[in-house]
Design a protein around this motif. Structure first.
Motif, mmCIF file in Angstrom:
data_model
loop_
_atom_site.group_PDB
_atom_site.id
_atom_site.type_symbol
_atom_site.label_atom_id
_atom_site.label_comp_id
_atom_site.label_asym_id
_atom_site.label_seq_id
_atom_site.Cartn_x
_atom_site.Cartn_y
_atom_site.Cartn_z
ATOM 1 N N GLY A 10 0.878 -1.371 0.289
ATOM 2 C CA GLY A 10 0.099 0.200 -0.014
ATOM 3 C C GLY A 10 0.966 1.436 -0.038
ATOM 4 O O GLY A 10 1.889 1.160 -0.370
ATOM 5 N N TRP A 112 -0.254 5.060 -6.400
ATOM 6 C CA TRP A 112 -1.390 4.436 -7.180
ATOM 7 C C TRP A 112 -1.025 3.907 -8.549
ATOM 8 O O TRP A 112 -1.913 3.265 -9.295
ATOM 9 C CB TRP A 112 -2.380 5.372 -7.327
ATOM 10 C CG TRP A 112 -2.689 6.571 -6.269
ATOM 11 C CD1 TRP A 112 -2.492 7.846 -6.381
ATOM 12 C CD2 TRP A 112 -2.766 6.342 -4.872
ATOM 13 N NE1 TRP A 112 -2.683 8.475 -5.403
ATOM 14 C CE2 TRP A 112 -2.776 7.774 -4.262
ATOM 15 C CE3 TRP A 112 -2.743 5.257 -4.100
ATOM 16 C CZ2 TRP A 112 -2.766 7.879 -3.028
ATOM 17 C CZ3 TRP A 112 -2.731 5.445 -2.838
ATOM 18 C CH2 TRP A 112 -2.691 6.846 -2.208
ATOM 19 N N ALA A 136 -4.857 2.099 -1.905
ATOM 20 C CA ALA A 136 -4.194 1.159 -2.893
ATOM 21 C C ALA A 136 -5.154 0.504 -3.417
ATOM 22 O O ALA A 136 -5.109 -0.008 -4.557
ATOM 23 C CB ALA A 136 -3.341 0.312 -2.084
ATOM 24 N N LEU A 137 -6.380 -0.143 -2.678
ATOM 25 C CA LEU A 137 -7.441 -0.655 -3.317
ATOM 26 C C LEU A 137 -8.463 -0.336 -4.089
ATOM 27 O O LEU A 137 -9.187 -0.891 -4.763
ATOM 28 C CB LEU A 137 -8.106 -1.630 -2.104
ATOM 29 C CG LEU A 137 -7.491 -3.079 -1.530
ATOM 30 C CD1 LEU A 137 -8.178 -3.554 -0.257
ATOM 31 C CD2 LEU A 137 -7.458 -3.928 -2.594
ATOM 32 N N VAL A 138 -8.432 1.252 -4.031
ATOM 33 C CA VAL A 138 -9.564 1.963 -4.957
ATOM 34 C C VAL A 138 -9.067 2.963 -5.595
ATOM 35 O O VAL A 138 -9.768 3.384 -6.577
ATOM 36 C CB VAL A 138 -10.428 2.623 -3.843
ATOM 37 C CG1 VAL A 138 -11.303 1.578 -3.078
ATOM 38 C CG2 VAL A 138 -9.856 3.533 -2.875
ATOM 39 N N ARG A 139 -7.672 3.403 -5.555
ATOM 40 C CA ARG A 139 -7.202 4.459 -6.604
ATOM 41 C C ARG A 139 -6.779 3.700 -7.869
ATOM 42 O O ARG A 139 -5.823 2.712 -7.898
ATOM 43 C CB ARG A 139 -5.988 5.184 -5.832
ATOM 44 C CG ARG A 139 -6.578 5.938 -4.637
ATOM 45 C CD ARG A 139 -7.292 7.469 -5.163
ATOM 46 N NE ARG A 139 -6.007 8.269 -5.849
ATOM 47 C CZ ARG A 139 -6.395 9.543 -5.986
ATOM 48 N NH1 ARG A 139 -7.639 9.975 -6.059
ATOM 49 N NH2 ARG A 139 -5.351 10.243 -6.640
ATOM 50 N N GLU A 140 -7.285 4.327 -8.871
ATOM 51 C CA GLU A 140 -6.852 3.922 -10.223
ATOM 52 C C GLU A 140 -5.369 4.557 -10.568
ATOM 53 O O GLU A 140 -5.185 5.494 -10.164
ATOM 54 C CB GLU A 140 -7.635 4.106 -11.428
ATOM 55 C CG GLU A 140 -9.190 3.329 -10.894
ATOM 56 C CD GLU A 140 -9.042 1.586 -11.020
ATOM 57 O OE1 GLU A 140 -7.880 1.357 -11.431
ATOM 58 O OE2 GLU A 140 -9.746 1.141 -10.390
ATOM 59 N N ALA A 143 -5.390 0.019 -8.470
ATOM 60 C CA ALA A 143 -6.362 -0.854 -7.670
ATOM 61 C C ALA A 143 -6.609 -2.265 -8.349
ATOM 62 O O ALA A 143 -6.825 -3.188 -7.403
ATOM 63 C CB ALA A 143 -7.450 -0.006 -7.353
ATOM 64 N N GLU A 147 -5.697 -6.103 -6.658
ATOM 65 C CA GLU A 147 -6.815 -6.986 -6.491
ATOM 66 C C GLU A 147 -6.490 -8.538 -7.065
ATOM 67 O O GLU A 147 -6.467 -9.370 -6.420
ATOM 68 C CB GLU A 147 -8.058 -6.571 -6.964
ATOM 69 C CG GLU A 147 -8.780 -5.460 -5.964
ATOM 70 C CD GLU A 147 -10.188 -5.198 -6.635
ATOM 71 O OE1 GLU A 147 -10.996 -4.657 -5.894
ATOM 72 O OE2 GLU A 147 -10.471 -5.459 -7.780
ATOM 73 N N TYR A 175 -15.904 2.152 -2.561
ATOM 74 C CA TYR A 175 -15.649 1.119 -1.575
ATOM 75 C C TYR A 175 -16.653 0.173 -1.417
ATOM 76 O O TYR A 175 -16.444 -1.192 -1.447
ATOM 77 C CB TYR A 175 -15.149 1.901 -0.356
ATOM 78 C CG TYR A 175 -14.062 2.425 -0.024
ATOM 79 C CD1 TYR A 175 -13.045 2.133 0.530
ATOM 80 C CD2 TYR A 175 -14.254 3.898 -0.453
ATOM 81 C CE1 TYR A 175 -11.875 2.845 0.477
ATOM 82 C CE2 TYR A 175 -13.102 4.537 -0.185
ATOM 83 C CZ TYR A 175 -11.975 4.252 0.059
ATOM 84 O OH TYR A 175 -10.763 5.089 0.110
ATOM 85 N N ARG A 178 -16.953 -2.667 -4.098
ATOM 86 C CA ARG A 178 -16.073 -3.682 -4.162
ATOM 87 C C ARG A 178 -15.782 -4.313 -2.821
ATOM 88 O O ARG A 178 -15.081 -5.282 -2.895
ATOM 89 C CB ARG A 178 -14.499 -2.968 -4.305
ATOM 90 C CG ARG A 178 -14.419 -2.037 -5.425
ATOM 91 C CD ARG A 178 -14.679 -2.829 -6.976
ATOM 92 N NE ARG A 178 -13.707 -3.834 -7.026
ATOM 93 C CZ ARG A 178 -14.053 -4.796 -7.783
ATOM 94 N NH1 ARG A 178 -14.941 -4.953 -8.457
ATOM 95 N NH2 ARG A 178 -13.018 -5.793 -7.922
ATOM 96 N N TRP A 182 -13.436 -7.940 -1.827
ATOM 97 C CA TRP A 182 -12.569 -8.040 -1.041
ATOM 98 C C TRP A 182 -12.764 -8.797 0.103
ATOM 99 O O TRP A 182 -12.016 -9.599 0.420
ATOM 100 C CB TRP A 182 -12.420 -6.788 -0.466
ATOM 101 C CG TRP A 182 -12.089 -5.742 -1.279
ATOM 102 C CD1 TRP A 182 -11.637 -5.749 -2.446
ATOM 103 C CD2 TRP A 182 -12.209 -4.148 -1.085
ATOM 104 N NE1 TRP A 182 -11.341 -4.436 -3.096
ATOM 105 C CE2 TRP A 182 -11.783 -3.388 -2.119
ATOM 106 C CE3 TRP A 182 -12.417 -3.290 -0.087
ATOM 107 C CZ2 TRP A 182 -11.602 -1.977 -2.348
ATOM 108 C CZ3 TRP A 182 -12.691 -1.945 0.014
ATOM 109 C CH2 TRP A 182 -12.024 -1.312 -1.230
#
Length: 320
Positions: A10, A112, A136-140, A143, A147, A175, A178, A182
């Motif tokens: 992250g 990101w 880190a899981l949502v920013r393009e 992301a 995953e 969030y 997704r 997750w």
């Protein structure tokens, strides 16, 4: 015995805290290395867990600060990417209770920009758990790559996720869209009561746990600030009280709690698979340990988690 390695993926963010200067047209900033995943990696390493941090670190002034801070805490940066992009900056204003409100400067920054090639190089042999979450899981554009990395890692390690919702940067709807996916990847979901309200507004914590269990997460832990934490293992629940402490601020407390939880589980040999042998008593012990780590983090300014020997200040018999 040294616990098995935990790999954290992250962002590392420059947390800038406003400070008075006595001059009306000036603003001083005190900059500390932060970012949820980086805080967790630092806390793990200081507790004695071998911690590897997968990060994209800029070579700007903040990136050099991050690297020095992480290495001084004992974090393994052997797979950190030397990024050409600038670092992410978050400016924090603290209220009277030490709660921080952040404004972010994060457009096109290093954190990101993950590529499949960068993460394909990572060797997870010897890693018992992969922890990630936050932006880190949502920013393009990175992301989806993260995953995919988690899906591959889940075949051989325990997966831990902390959503750490940041509505000023990414709308909570992203969030929410997704989160079920997750949970299908994660064995452990740790989040705060603020995250809960943003993700499932008005939903009681127990009901939220059941929703996330149904989506796949075996262990759900919701931290409740001064009210401690609620833990739910496959629907069996317990509450752990918070440790009373003088609060300087709450920055990084949730990240330290996560680190304490994972450290304790790793030291007991509970990580490395799908938590098959984990019992509710084990979860209770791990949460009690985690609340002590979080309390010590709250007692100092900024995201500055305690070292293992500092835990003697709040130690109780039988804890790690």
């Amino acid at each position: 015995m040294t616990p098995p390695r935990i790999t954290v993926l992250g962002e590392c963010v420059a947390d800038a805290f406003t400070e008075p200067t006595g001059t009306r047209n000036e603003l001083a900033l005190r900059v500390l290395p932060g970012g949820g995943p980086a805080n967790t990696a630092v806390s793990l390493a200081r507790l004695g867990t071998p911690a590897r941090f997968l990060a994209r670190l800029s070579d700007d002034v903040f990136g050099r600060l991050f690297r020095a801070h992480l290495e001084a805490s004992g974090v393994d940066l052997s797979y950190a990417v030397e990024a050409a992009e600038p670092s992410t900056l978050a400016v924090a204003e603290l209220d009277a209770q030490g709660q921080a409100a952040f404004s972010f400067h994060a457009q096109n920054t290093a954190d990101w920009q993950w590529t499949s090639g960068e993460l394909a190089e990572v060797d997870l042999s010897g890693t018992a758990c992969v922890h990630t979450g936050s932006l880190a899981l949502v920013r393009e554009p990175g992301a989806v790559v993260v995953e995919e990395f988690l899906a591959t890692a889940s075949r051989r390690t325990t997966i831990s996720i902390d959503p750490n919702v940041r509505p000023l940067l990414v709308h909570p709807d992203v969030y929410r869209a997704r989160l079920a996916h997750w949970c299908g990847l994660a064995d452990i979901l740790r989040l705060s009561e603020d995250d809960l309200e943003l993700l499932l507004p008005g939903t009681p914590p127990e009901q939220a746990c059941d929703t996330w269990h149904a989506a796949g997460a075996r262990l759900v832990v919701i931290t409740l600030g001064a009210d401690g934490a609620l833990a739910s293992l496959d629907g069996e629940r317990l509450r752990v009280p918070a440790v009373t402490t003088r609060v300087a601020d709450t920055v990084g407390a949730g990240d330290s709690f996560t680190a304490g939880l994972l450290h304790h589980l790793a030291a007991r040999g509970s990580l490395g698979g799908r938590l098959a042998d984990l019992g509710l008593d084990d979860v209770a012990e791990a949460c009690r340990f985690a609340t002590r780590v979080a309390a010590l983090t709250c007692s100092v300014t900024g995201p500055n988690p305690p070292w293992r020997d500092q835990l003697a200040l709040l130690a109780t018999a039988g804890d790690a």
